[in-house]
Write a protein that holds these residues in place. Structure first.
Motif, PDB file in Angstrom:
ATOM      1  N   ILE A   1      17.093   4.685   1.295  1.00 30.80           N
ATOM      2  CA  ILE A   1      16.644   5.402   0.093  1.00 30.80           C
ATOM      3  C   ILE A   1      16.818   4.525  -1.143  1.00 30.80           C
ATOM      4  N   VAL A   2      17.961   3.844  -1.240  1.00 26.51           N
ATOM      5  CA  VAL A   2      18.222   2.939  -2.367  1.00 26.51           C
ATOM      6  C   VAL A   2      17.181   1.822  -2.398  1.00 26.51           C
ATOM      7  N   LEU A   3      16.912   1.224  -1.234  1.00 28.74           N
ATOM      8  CA  LEU A   3      15.945   0.124  -1.180  1.00 28.74           C
ATOM      9  C   LEU A   3      14.541   0.594  -1.553  1.00 28.74           C
ATOM     10  N   MET A   4      14.145   1.764  -1.089  1.00 30.38           N
ATOM     11  CA  MET A   4      12.814   2.276  -1.443  1.00 30.38           C
ATOM     12  C   MET A   4      12.681   2.413  -2.955  1.00 30.38           C
ATOM     13  N   ASP A   5      13.741   2.874  -3.600  1.00 27.65           N
ATOM     14  CA  ASP A   5      13.724   2.999  -5.057  1.00 27.65           C
ATOM     15  C   ASP A   5      13.606   1.630  -5.719  1.00 27.65           C
ATOM     16  N   LYS A   6      14.347   0.649  -5.213  1.00 23.74           N
ATOM     17  CA  LYS A   6      14.283  -0.704  -5.771  1.00 23.74           C
ATOM     18  C   LYS A   6      12.870  -1.276  -5.633  1.00 23.74           C
ATOM     19  N   ILE A   7      12.271  -1.081  -4.463  1.00 22.61           N
ATOM     20  CA  ILE A   7      10.920  -1.608  -4.229  1.00 22.61           C
ATOM     21  C   ILE A   7       9.915  -0.923  -5.153  1.00 22.61           C
ATOM     22  N   ARG A   8      10.016   0.385  -5.303  1.00 24.24           N
ATOM     23  CA  ARG A   8       9.115   1.107  -6.216  1.00 24.24           C
ATOM     24  C   ARG A   8       9.209   0.543  -7.636  1.00 24.24           C
ATOM     25  N   LYS A   9      10.441   0.287  -8.088  1.00 23.19           N
ATOM     26  CA  LYS A   9      10.628  -0.254  -9.438  1.00 23.19           C
ATOM     27  C   LYS A   9      10.057  -1.657  -9.567  1.00 23.19           C
ATOM     28  N   LEU A  10      10.258  -2.487  -8.533  1.00 25.25           N
ATOM     29  CA  LEU A  10       9.709  -3.844  -8.570  1.00 25.25           C
ATOM     30  C   LEU A  10       8.189  -3.822  -8.625  1.00 25.25           C
ATOM     31  N   ILE A  11       7.594  -2.969  -7.819  1.00 25.20           N
ATOM     32  CA  ILE A  11       6.133  -2.898  -7.768  1.00 25.20           C
ATOM     33  C   ILE A  11       5.583  -2.370  -9.086  1.00 25.20           C
ATOM     34  N   ALA A  12       6.243  -1.394  -9.664  1.00 33.37           N
ATOM     35  CA  ALA A  12       5.803  -0.846 -10.933  1.00 33.37           C
ATOM     36  C   ALA A  12       5.904  -1.891 -12.047  1.00 33.37           C
ATOM     37  N   ALA A  13       6.955  -2.718 -11.986  1.00 32.23           N
ATOM     38  CA  ALA A  13       7.157  -3.748 -13.023  1.00 32.23           C
ATOM     39  C   ALA A  13       6.247  -4.947 -12.797  1.00 32.23           C
ATOM     40  N   GLY A  14       5.870  -5.191 -11.520  1.00 31.87           N
ATOM     41  CA  GLY A  14       5.086  -6.382 -11.165  1.00 31.87           C
ATOM     42  C   GLY A  14       3.691  -6.276 -11.648  1.00 31.87           C
TER      43      GLY A  14
ATOM     44  N   LEU B   1       0.822  -1.211   0.000  1.00 28.95           N
ATOM     45  CA  LEU B   1       0.000   0.000   0.000  1.00 28.95           C
ATOM     46  C   LEU B   1       0.856   1.261   0.000  1.00 28.95           C
ATOM     47  N   SER B   2       1.852   1.312   0.907  1.00 25.89           N
ATOM     48  CA  SER B   2       2.706   2.496   0.993  1.00 25.89           C
ATOM     49  C   SER B   2       3.966   2.151   1.773  1.00 25.89           C
ATOM     50  N   MET B   3       4.924   3.075   1.748  1.00 28.27           N
ATOM     51  CA  MET B   3       6.124   2.901   2.561  1.00 28.27           C
ATOM     52  C   MET B   3       6.645   4.269   2.963  1.00 28.27           C
ATOM     53  N   ASP B   4       7.349   4.280   4.083  1.00 24.07           N
ATOM     54  CA  ASP B   4       7.958   5.498   4.592  1.00 24.07           C
ATOM     55  C   ASP B   4       9.201   5.082   5.364  1.00 24.07           C
ATOM     56  N   MET B   5      10.087   6.039   5.579  1.00 18.73           N
ATOM     57  CA  MET B   5      11.316   5.720   6.288  1.00 18.73           C
ATOM     58  C   MET B   5      11.462   6.585   7.530  1.00 18.73           C
ATOM     59  N   ALA B   6      12.104   6.017   8.527  1.00 21.76           N
ATOM     60  CA  ALA B   6      12.495   6.742   9.731  1.00 21.76           C
ATOM     61  C   ALA B   6      13.959   6.391   9.954  1.00 21.76           C
ATOM     62  N   GLN B   7      14.836   7.260   9.432  1.00 26.70           N
ATOM     63  CA  GLN B   7      16.283   7.007   9.449  1.00 26.70           C
ATOM     64  C   GLN B   7      16.573   5.708   8.698  1.00 26.70           C
ATOM     65  N   ASN B   8      17.084   4.693   9.400  1.00 27.26           N
ATOM     66  CA  ASN B   8      17.422   3.442   8.720  1.00 27.26           C
ATOM     67  C   ASN B   8      16.369   2.357   8.955  1.00 27.26           C
ATOM     68  N   ILE B   9      15.154   2.778   9.247  1.00 21.98           N
ATOM     69  CA  ILE B   9      14.040   1.836   9.385  1.00 21.98           C
ATOM     70  C   ILE B   9      13.050   2.114   8.268  1.00 21.98           C
ATOM     71  N   LEU B  10      12.720   1.086   7.521  1.00 22.10           N
ATOM     72  CA  LEU B  10      11.740   1.201   6.452  1.00 22.10           C
ATOM     73  C   LEU B  10      10.439   0.596   6.954  1.00 22.10           C
TER      74      LEU B  10
ATOM     75  N   THR C   1       1.683  -4.290   8.676  1.00 20.27           N
ATOM     76  CA  THR C   1       2.874  -3.442   8.697  1.00 20.27           C
ATOM     77  C   THR C   1       4.140  -4.294   8.750  1.00 20.27           C
ATOM     78  N   VAL C   2       5.112  -3.938   7.920  1.00 16.07           N
ATOM     79  CA  VAL C   2       6.430  -4.564   7.935  1.00 16.07           C
ATOM     80  C   VAL C   2       7.435  -3.493   8.339  1.00 16.07           C
ATOM     81  N   MET C   3       8.310  -3.827   9.272  1.00 19.54           N
ATOM     82  CA  MET C   3       9.401  -2.931   9.638  1.00 19.54           C
ATOM     83  C   MET C   3      10.709  -3.619   9.289  1.00 19.54           C
ATOM     84  N   CYS C   4      11.522  -2.936   8.504  1.00 16.33           N
ATOM     85  CA  CYS C   4      12.806  -3.481   8.074  1.00 16.33           C
ATOM     86  C   CYS C   4      13.930  -2.632   8.659  1.00 16.33           C
ATOM     87  N   ALA C   5      14.891  -3.291   9.290  1.00 18.77           N
ATOM     88  CA  ALA C   5      16.115  -2.615   9.722  1.00 18.77           C
ATOM     89  C   ALA C   5      17.051  -2.605   8.524  1.00 18.77           C
ATOM     90  N   ILE C   6      17.486  -1.399   8.152  1.00 16.16           N
ATOM     91  CA  ILE C   6      18.329  -1.217   6.977  1.00 16.16           C
ATOM     92  C   ILE C   6      19.713  -0.773   7.438  1.00 16.16           C
TER      93      ILE C   6
END
Length: 150
Positions: free
Chosen positions: A137-150, A83-92, A125-130
Motif C-alpha cells: 500500500i505504501v509503495l502504491m502511494d509512492k508510485i502514484r505520487k511519482l507518476i503525478a509529479a513526472g 497504465l495501471s496497478m493493482d495488488m494481490a496481498q504482497n504482490i504488486l 506487465t511487471v510483478m513486484c514481490a513486496i
C-alpha cells in the motif's frame, strides 16, 4: 540465508533506531540469525547502510538512497510507461504500455524502493514481490505520487 538476513536487517532498521553494529547483531540473534560483528559489518557495507541523525540528535542506521541524475530518467520512464496497478496481498502488478514492462521494472529497481524485494517483467506487465501487504500500500502511494509529479 544471506538474502533473508539482509531482508531482516532492512526490516529491523525500519522498525527500530539501531545505533551500533552490536545492537544490530543482538536484534538479528533474537530473530534467529546467529551472526558475529564481522558478519554484521559486511552486511552493512553490502547493503550500503548509512548513519542518519534522529530527531533527538542520535545517529541510527538507514538504507542509503542516492539521489542522482538518473532518478529523473527513471521517474520519466515510470510516468511514460505506466497504465495501471493493482495488488494481490504482497504482490504488486503494474500494467504498462506494450513493450515497456522491462524498462518499468528496471526503473523500479534503480529507484531502490526499500519495500521491493524483487521484480520480474514481461511485455506489458511487471510483478513486484513486496515485503508485506502494508508495504504494498505504501509503495502504491509512492508510485502514484511519482507518476503525478513526472
Amino acid at each position: 540465508m544471506k538474502l533473508e538476513r539482509h531482508s531482516k536487517i532492512v526490516e529491523l532498521i525500519g522498525k527500530h533506531d539501531i545505533t551500533t553494529q552490536e545492537e544490530l547483531a543482538s536484534y538479528l540473534n533474537r530473530e534467529g540469525f546467529h551472526v558475529t560483528q564481522a558478519t554484521v559489518s559486511r552486511d552493512i557495507r553490502e547493503l550500503r547502510l548509512m548513519k542518519v541523525q534522529t530527531s533527538d540528535g542520535k545517529q541510527k542506521y538507514a538504507v542509503f538512497h542516492p539521489q542522482n541524475d538518473f532518478d529523473d530518467k527513471y521517474i520519466r520512464i515510470l510516468h511514460d510507461s505506466f497504465l495501471s496497478m493493482d495488488m494481490a496481498q504482497n504482490i504488486l502488478v503494474i500494467k504498462t504500455v506494450s513493450g515497456m514492462a522491462m524498462a518499468c521494472a528496471a526503473a523500479l529497481d534503480n529507484l531502490r524502493f526499500p519495500e521491493v524485494v524483487g521484480s520480474i517483467a514481461g511485455d506489458d506487465t511487471v510483478m513486484c514481490a513486496i515485503r508485506s501487504v502494508d508495504d504494498t500500500i505504501v509503495l502504491m502511494d509512492k508510485i502514484r505520487k511519482l507518476i503525478a509529479a513526472g
